[in-house]
Enzyme design. Structure first.
Site, PDB file in Angstrom:
ATOM      1  CD  GLU A  41      -2.444   1.459   2.676  1.00  0.00           C
ATOM      2  OE1 GLU A  41      -2.804   0.474   3.341  1.00  0.00           O
ATOM      3  OE2 GLU A  41      -2.589   2.636   3.071  1.00  0.00           O
ATOM      4  NE  ARG A  45       0.152   8.519   4.861  1.00  0.00           N
ATOM      5  CZ  ARG A  45       0.197   7.640   5.833  1.00  0.00           C
ATOM      6  NH1 ARG A  45       1.194   7.630   6.675  1.00  0.00           N
ATOM      7  NH2 ARG A  45      -0.768   6.758   5.964  1.00  0.00           N
ATOM      8  CB  THR A  69      -2.788   8.451   2.203  1.00  0.00           C
ATOM      9  OG1 THR A  69      -1.808   7.579   2.768  1.00  0.00           O
ATOM     10  CG2 THR A  69      -2.994   9.601   3.184  1.00  0.00           C
ATOM     11  CE  LYS A 129      -5.569   2.172   6.711  1.00  0.00           C
ATOM     12  NZ  LYS A 129      -4.329   2.359   5.935  1.00  0.00           N
TER      13      LYS A 129
HETATM   14  C1  3PG Z   1      -1.478   3.915   7.650  1.00  0.00           C
HETATM   15  O1  3PG Z   1      -1.624   4.821   6.863  1.00  0.00           O
HETATM   16  O2  3PG Z   1      -2.100   2.849   7.523  1.00  0.00           O
HETATM   17  C2  3PG Z   1      -0.589   4.110   8.825  1.00  0.00           C
HETATM   18  O3  3PG Z   1       0.105   5.293   8.759  1.00  0.00           O
HETATM   19  C3  3PG Z   1       0.341   3.008   9.089  1.00  0.00           C
HETATM   20  O4  3PG Z   1       0.468   3.007  10.436  1.00  0.00           O
HETATM   21  P1  3PG Z   1       1.825   2.655  11.177  1.00  0.00           P
HETATM   22  O5  3PG Z   1       2.850   3.635  10.654  1.00  0.00           O
HETATM   23  O6  3PG Z   1       1.531   2.873  12.621  1.00  0.00           O
HETATM   24  O7  3PG Z   1       2.188   1.235  10.828  1.00  0.00           O
END
Ligand code: 3PG
Length: 208
Positions: A41, A45, A69, A129
């Protein structure tokens, strides 16, 4: 085209990857694939995220590359045009969900509460999710909603680590987890691709 249920079976962990420099994109994807993790994924960002996505989609065909995102319909369109094979949003708005449902691509809309999950179910989806998993209640929350939300499968993401992933993966309503720990920023900055492969190997064996 794989459906979202099959996509969530590819790996016990979906690496949530943020890439600043597109020149690193292909190496990161190959390092993860070498460790047995064939799904990413890629977060939208960074300014160059779509370039990285396009490169991975073209150069690393054994990786299923999704865009994460996704906040707006326009981002969903742009990710699809860049080659995204699935779309992930951290949360869900009616406008975004309705738009993503018109696209010919598997989607994983984000939810953090039972009410949000029910709103997504209203649109005929049963795969979501769960974000941000840790702060939103963690494995205890997911365990508590497994019975009332009988058919819903979640991919929890946010605050999960190699150590805590098994607490989620043992739940009947968790297909896989997501996490950024497979691609630490310092390893990417120093182009330590073997470290990514090692982290991927550990993650790939998490589901027995
Ligand atoms: C996401 O977008 O799913 C999270 O930023 C991932 O979370 P983590 O950095 O705590 O693994």
């Amino acid at each position: 085209m794989a459906d979202i249920t099959n996509i969530l079976q590819i790996s016990p962990v979906i690496p949530v990857v943020t890439i600043d420099d597109p020149q690193h994109a292909v190496s990161i994807a190959r390092a993860l694939a070498d460790g047995g993790v064939r799904i990413i994924e890629l977060t939208l960002r960074t300014g160059s995220a779509l370039t990285s996505l396009e490169l991975i989609a073209r150069e690393v065909p054994d990786i299923l590359i999704g865009a994460g995102t996704i906040l707006t319909p326009a981002q969903a369109d742009a990710a699809l045009a860049a080659g995204a094979q699935f779309l992930v949003s951290p949360g869900t708005t009616p406008a975004l969900l309705n738009h993503m449902l018109t696209l010919d691509v598997p989607i994983l809309p984000g939810v953090a509460t039972v009410g949000e999950a029910m709103a997504v179910m209203d649109q005929g989806l049963e795969t979501m999710k769960f974000f941000p998993a840790g702060p939103a209640g963690g494995p205890d929350y997911l365990a508590a909603i497994a019975a009332p939300m009988l058919h819903v499968q979640f991919c929890p993401t946010g605050g999960i680590s190699l150590r805590t992933a098994p607490d989620y993966l043992k739940l009947p309503n968790v297909s896989c987890v997501g996490g950024s720990w497979l691609t630490p920023r310092d390893a990417i900055d120093s182009q330590d691709w073997p470290r990514l492969t090692e982290l991927a190997k550990q993650a790939a064996t998490l589901r027995g």
